[in-house]
Design a protein around this motif. Structure first.
Motif, PDB file in Angstrom:
ATOM      1  N   TYR A  78       0.838  -1.204   0.000  1.00  0.00           N
ATOM      2  CA  TYR A  78       0.000   0.000   0.000  1.00  0.00           C
ATOM      3  C   TYR A  78       0.875   1.256   0.000  1.00  0.00           C
ATOM      4  CZ  TYR A  78      -3.549  -3.318   1.784  1.00  0.00           C
ATOM      5  OH  TYR A  78      -4.378  -4.392   1.978  1.00  0.00           O
ATOM      6  N   ASP A  79       1.924   1.224   0.807  1.00  0.00           N
ATOM      7  CA  ASP A  79       2.805   2.389   0.889  1.00  0.00           C
ATOM      8  C   ASP A  79       3.571   2.605  -0.413  1.00  0.00           C
ATOM      9  OD1 ASP A  79       2.103   3.126   3.460  1.00  0.00           O
ATOM     10  OD2 ASP A  79       3.680   1.941   4.414  1.00  0.00           O
ATOM     11  N   ARG A  80       3.980   1.528  -1.049  1.00  0.00           N
ATOM     12  CA  ARG A  80       4.769   1.647  -2.281  1.00  0.00           C
ATOM     13  C   ARG A  80       3.902   1.995  -3.488  1.00  0.00           C
ATOM     14  NH1 ARG A  80       6.812  -3.029  -2.256  1.00  0.00           N
ATOM     15  NH2 ARG A  80       5.725  -4.058  -3.961  1.00  0.00           N
ATOM     16  N   LEU A  81       2.779   1.323  -3.630  1.00  0.00           N
ATOM     17  CA  LEU A  81       1.933   1.508  -4.813  1.00  0.00           C
ATOM     18  C   LEU A  81       0.953   2.673  -4.657  1.00  0.00           C
ATOM     19  CD1 LEU A  81       1.106  -2.259  -5.516  1.00  0.00           C
ATOM     20  CD2 LEU A  81       2.777  -0.811  -6.713  1.00  0.00           C
ATOM     21  N   ARG A  82       0.588   3.015  -3.446  1.00  0.00           N
ATOM     22  CA  ARG A  82      -0.329   4.112  -3.145  1.00  0.00           C
ATOM     23  C   ARG A  82      -1.602   4.021  -4.002  1.00  0.00           C
ATOM     24  NH1 ARG A  82       2.171   7.652   0.092  1.00  0.00           N
ATOM     25  NH2 ARG A  82       0.705   9.346  -0.351  1.00  0.00           N
ATOM     26  N   PRO A  83      -2.305   2.911  -3.886  1.00  0.00           N
ATOM     27  CA  PRO A  83      -3.513   2.739  -4.700  1.00  0.00           C
ATOM     28  C   PRO A  83      -4.665   3.596  -4.194  1.00  0.00           C
ATOM     29  CG  PRO A  83      -3.309   0.919  -3.163  1.00  0.00           C
ATOM     30  CD  PRO A  83      -2.072   1.762  -2.989  1.00  0.00           C
ATOM     31  N   GLU A  84      -5.284   4.339  -5.084  1.00  0.00           N
ATOM     32  CA  GLU A  84      -6.448   5.129  -4.681  1.00  0.00           C
ATOM     33  C   GLU A  84      -7.668   4.236  -4.459  1.00  0.00           C
ATOM     34  OE1 GLU A  84      -6.761   8.266  -3.793  1.00  0.00           O
ATOM     35  OE2 GLU A  84      -4.572   8.394  -3.966  1.00  0.00           O
ATOM     36  N   SER A  85      -7.680   3.084  -5.132  1.00  0.00           N
ATOM     37  CA  SER A  85      -8.799   2.151  -4.971  1.00  0.00           C
ATOM     38  C   SER A  85      -8.254   0.757  -4.699  1.00  0.00           C
ATOM     39  CB  SER A  85      -9.693   2.145  -6.208  1.00  0.00           C
ATOM     40  OG  SER A  85      -8.923   1.923  -7.382  1.00  0.00           O
ATOM     41  N   LEU A  86      -8.864   0.061  -3.740  1.00  0.00           N
ATOM     42  CA  LEU A  86      -8.427  -1.266  -3.310  1.00  0.00           C
ATOM     43  C   LEU A  86      -9.619  -2.202  -3.279  1.00  0.00           C
ATOM     44  CD1 LEU A  86      -6.389  -3.281  -1.962  1.00  0.00           C
ATOM     45  CD2 LEU A  86      -7.091  -2.298   0.241  1.00  0.00           C
ATOM     46  N   LEU A  87      -9.443  -3.372  -3.861  1.00  0.00           N
ATOM     47  CA  LEU A  87     -10.454  -4.434  -3.826  1.00  0.00           C
ATOM     48  C   LEU A  87      -9.889  -5.621  -3.070  1.00  0.00           C
ATOM     49  CD1 LEU A  87     -13.068  -5.909  -4.836  1.00  0.00           C
ATOM     50  CD2 LEU A  87     -11.741  -6.557  -6.876  1.00  0.00           C
ATOM     51  N   ASP A  88     -10.654  -6.122  -2.103  1.00  0.00           N
ATOM     52  CA  ASP A  88     -10.268  -7.344  -1.383  1.00  0.00           C
ATOM     53  C   ASP A  88     -11.332  -8.394  -1.648  1.00  0.00           C
ATOM     54  OD1 ASP A  88      -9.504  -9.360   0.348  1.00  0.00           O
ATOM     55  OD2 ASP A  88      -8.958  -8.000   1.969  1.00  0.00           O
ATOM     56  N   LEU A  89     -10.979  -9.427  -2.417  1.00  0.00           N
ATOM     57  CA  LEU A  89     -11.900 -10.512  -2.756  1.00  0.00           C
ATOM     58  C   LEU A  89     -11.782 -11.626  -1.725  1.00  0.00           C
ATOM     59  CD1 LEU A  89     -11.328 -10.750  -6.622  1.00  0.00           C
ATOM     60  CD2 LEU A  89     -13.371  -9.893  -5.460  1.00  0.00           C
ATOM     61  N   GLY A  90     -12.873 -11.927  -1.026  1.00  0.00           N
ATOM     62  CA  GLY A  90     -12.844 -12.956   0.007  1.00  0.00           C
ATOM     63  C   GLY A  90     -12.121 -12.478   1.241  1.00  0.00           C
ATOM     64  N   CYS A  91     -12.528 -11.324   1.750  1.00  0.00           N
ATOM     65  CA  CYS A  91     -11.801 -10.686   2.857  1.00  0.00           C
ATOM     66  C   CYS A  91     -11.998 -11.382   4.188  1.00  0.00           C
ATOM     67  CB  CYS A  91     -12.213  -9.226   2.973  1.00  0.00           C
ATOM     68  SG  CYS A  91     -13.963  -8.990   3.392  1.00  0.00           S
ATOM     69  N   GLY A  92     -12.983 -12.306   4.288  1.00  0.00           N
ATOM     70  CA  GLY A  92     -13.255 -12.942   5.571  1.00  0.00           C
ATOM     71  C   GLY A  92     -13.672 -11.917   6.599  1.00  0.00           C
ATOM     72  N   ASP A  93     -13.136 -12.024   7.802  1.00  0.00           N
ATOM     73  CA  ASP A  93     -13.460 -11.045   8.846  1.00  0.00           C
ATOM     74  C   ASP A  93     -12.390  -9.973   8.967  1.00  0.00           C
ATOM     75  OD1 ASP A  93     -11.395 -12.395  10.057  1.00  0.00           O
ATOM     76  OD2 ASP A  93     -12.498 -12.924  11.878  1.00  0.00           O
ATOM     77  N   GLY A  94     -11.531  -9.880   7.937  1.00  0.00           N
ATOM     78  CA  GLY A  94     -10.543  -8.802   7.896  1.00  0.00           C
ATOM     79  C   GLY A  94      -9.224  -9.113   8.557  1.00  0.00           C
ATOM     80  N   LEU A  95      -8.935 -10.373   8.808  1.00  0.00           N
ATOM     81  CA  LEU A  95      -7.719 -10.736   9.527  1.00  0.00           C
ATOM     82  C   LEU A  95      -6.455 -10.267   8.814  1.00  0.00           C
ATOM     83  CD1 LEU A  95      -6.638 -12.177  12.036  1.00  0.00           C
ATOM     84  CD2 LEU A  95      -6.635 -14.309  10.737  1.00  0.00           C
ATOM     85  N   ALA A  96      -6.497 -10.158   7.482  1.00  0.00           N
ATOM     86  CA  ALA A  96      -5.332  -9.671   6.738  1.00  0.00           C
ATOM     87  C   ALA A  96      -5.413  -8.175   6.484  1.00  0.00           C
ATOM     88  CB  ALA A  96      -5.197 -10.424   5.412  1.00  0.00           C
ATOM     89  N   VAL A  97      -6.566  -7.713   5.979  1.00  0.00           N
ATOM     90  CA  VAL A  97      -6.649  -6.324   5.517  1.00  0.00           C
ATOM     91  C   VAL A  97      -6.698  -5.318   6.659  1.00  0.00           C
ATOM     92  CG1 VAL A  97      -9.181  -6.269   5.313  1.00  0.00           C
ATOM     93  CG2 VAL A  97      -7.783  -4.821   3.831  1.00  0.00           C
ATOM     94  N   VAL A  98      -7.328  -5.639   7.770  1.00  0.00           N
ATOM     95  CA  VAL A  98      -7.451  -4.659   8.859  1.00  0.00           C
ATOM     96  C   VAL A  98      -6.085  -4.274   9.434  1.00  0.00           C
ATOM     97  CG1 VAL A  98      -8.349  -4.275  11.196  1.00  0.00           C
ATOM     98  CG2 VAL A  98      -9.828  -5.252   9.430  1.00  0.00           C
ATOM     99  N   PRO A  99      -5.242  -5.235   9.867  1.00  0.00           N
ATOM    100  CA  PRO A  99      -3.928  -4.830  10.368  1.00  0.00           C
ATOM    101  C   PRO A  99      -3.034  -4.245   9.283  1.00  0.00           C
ATOM    102  CG  PRO A  99      -4.138  -7.220  10.374  1.00  0.00           C
ATOM    103  CD  PRO A  99      -5.488  -6.672  10.075  1.00  0.00           C
ATOM    104  N   ALA A 100      -3.219  -4.673   8.028  1.00  0.00           N
ATOM    105  CA  ALA A 100      -2.419  -4.095   6.941  1.00  0.00           C
ATOM    106  C   ALA A 100      -2.709  -2.609   6.790  1.00  0.00           C
ATOM    107  CB  ALA A 100      -2.706  -4.831   5.636  1.00  0.00           C
ATOM    108  N   LEU A 101      -3.986  -2.234   6.811  1.00  0.00           N
ATOM    109  CA  LEU A 101      -4.340  -0.815   6.719  1.00  0.00           C
ATOM    110  C   LEU A 101      -3.850  -0.048   7.939  1.00  0.00           C
ATOM    111  CD1 LEU A 101      -7.966  -1.212   5.324  1.00  0.00           C
ATOM    112  CD2 LEU A 101      -6.027  -0.156   4.119  1.00  0.00           C
ATOM    113  N   ALA A 102      -3.885  -0.686   9.101  1.00  0.00           N
ATOM    114  CA  ALA A 102      -3.432  -0.020  10.324  1.00  0.00           C
ATOM    115  C   ALA A 102      -1.935   0.250  10.292  1.00  0.00           C
ATOM    116  CB  ALA A 102      -3.785  -0.873  11.540  1.00  0.00           C
ATOM    117  N   GLN A 103      -1.170  -0.651   9.664  1.00  0.00           N
ATOM    118  CA  GLN A 103       0.285  -0.491   9.599  1.00  0.00           C
ATOM    119  C   GLN A 103       0.733   0.441   8.490  1.00  0.00           C
ATOM    120  OE1 GLN A 103       2.421  -4.365   9.705  1.00  0.00           O
ATOM    121  NE2 GLN A 103       0.474  -5.223  10.394  1.00  0.00           N
ATOM    122  N   SER A 104      -0.092   0.592   7.478  1.00  0.00           N
ATOM    123  CA  SER A 104       0.298   1.386   6.316  1.00  0.00           C
ATOM    124  C   SER A 104       0.159   2.877   6.599  1.00  0.00           C
ATOM    125  CB  SER A 104      -0.565   0.999   5.118  1.00  0.00           C
ATOM    126  OG  SER A 104      -0.318   1.849   4.025  1.00  0.00           O
TER     127      SER A 104
END
Length: 281
Positions: A78-104
């Motif tokens: 996220y920090d390198r690519l700086r995407p204005e739009s993000l799609l998460d397919l099959g995000c579950g309960d956010g175990l990957a995307v939530v901490p990733a956004l918090a760290q970015s």
């Protein structure tokens, strides 16, 4: 590991549940005891029937380190690519995307979360995100949107290969970059002696990671998945080696495909696959 475990899986594949249970019970392993108990009771429900079991599985054992590394790698992208739009397919309960956004340090202005389970989707703590209760196939067939970055973490393995190929063909023109987290499973003929011995050995390692929760995780999650792989009944996973992921992406039109190691894991090594889609971004 006793050969009785592999023999039990072979018996189950042949349709002899009673013999499979007997052989599993003759082992001195935790997996054998759990398999015997599962086969001699009413353990036959679909995976995810027991939410506590899946929660214990995904938030325990080797998954703790696996998801720690995964979220850190996603945040770096996220920090390198700086995407204005993000799609998460099959995000579950956010175990990957939530901490990733918090760290970015960078947060996409539009975040689209796709997950067929309403319970899991409602638990994702990403304020302002757009939530779509749908399968990846349903969503892409009706969306019409495009994204700078699309990601899917251990989710596309749950789609049969032919359907997945079509999904990837539909996704390629909609995203500039795709990041997949998947497992580099060994290339073994399904149902072969080599395959069944490998399954038994790997699941033995998996069950051993869960201590007091081993029975809950085995009965409610791991064994339904394992037996689905063995007999193709109520199957939930269609994994493939990393080289086959690359080939499937290339066949769908993706380019500049790169495979990087992510983490060692009891099942198979986890990898990150990055590919360039045909959307200009």
């Amino acid at each position: 590991m006793s050969t009785h475990l592999a023999d039990a899986l072979a018996a189950y594949r042949a349709g002899d549940r009673a013999r499979a249970a007997n052989l599993a019970g003759r082992t001195d392993s935790p997996l054998g005891a759990e398999l015997s108990a599962y086969l001699t009771t009413d353990g036959a429900g679909p995976v995810y029937d027991q939410p506590r079991a899946f929660t214990a599985f995904i938030r325990g054992g080797g998954n703790v380190e696996l998801y720690r590394r995964l979220s850190a790698e996603l945040a770096a992208r996220y920090d390198r690519l700086r995407p204005e739009s993000l799609l998460d397919l099959g995000c579950g309960d956010g175990l990957a995307v939530v901490p990733a956004l918090a760290q970015s340090s960078f947060r996409p202005s539009r975040i689209d979360l796709v997950e067929p389970s309403s319970g899991l989707l409602s638990a994702v703590d990403v304020p302002g995100a757009n939530r779509f209760e749908a399968t990846a196939q349903e969503f892409l067939a009706s969306s019409g949107s495009t994204w700078n970055l699309a990601q899917s973490t251990f989710a596309l393995q749950s789609i049969p290969s032919a359907e997945r190929a079509e999904l990837l063909r539909n996704l390629c023109p909609c995203t500039a970059t795709l990041v997949l987290a998947e497992f580099d499973v060994p290339e073994q003929p399904e149902g072969s002696a080599e395959h069944l011995h490998s399954l038994a050995a790997r699941y033995e390692r998996g069950v051993a990671e869960y201590g007091e929760d081993a029975s809950l995780v085995a009965q409610g999650f791991l064994l339904p998945v394992l037996l689905g792989l063995v007999a193709d009944e109520q199957r939930t996973n269609w994994e493939q080696p990393a080289a086959d992921w690359s080939a499937q992406l290339a066949g769908a039109g993706f380019a500049e495909i790169d495979v990087e190691p992510l983490a060692d894991y009891w099942w198979s090594p986890a990898v990150l696959v990055t590919a360039r889609g045909s959307h200009a971004g």
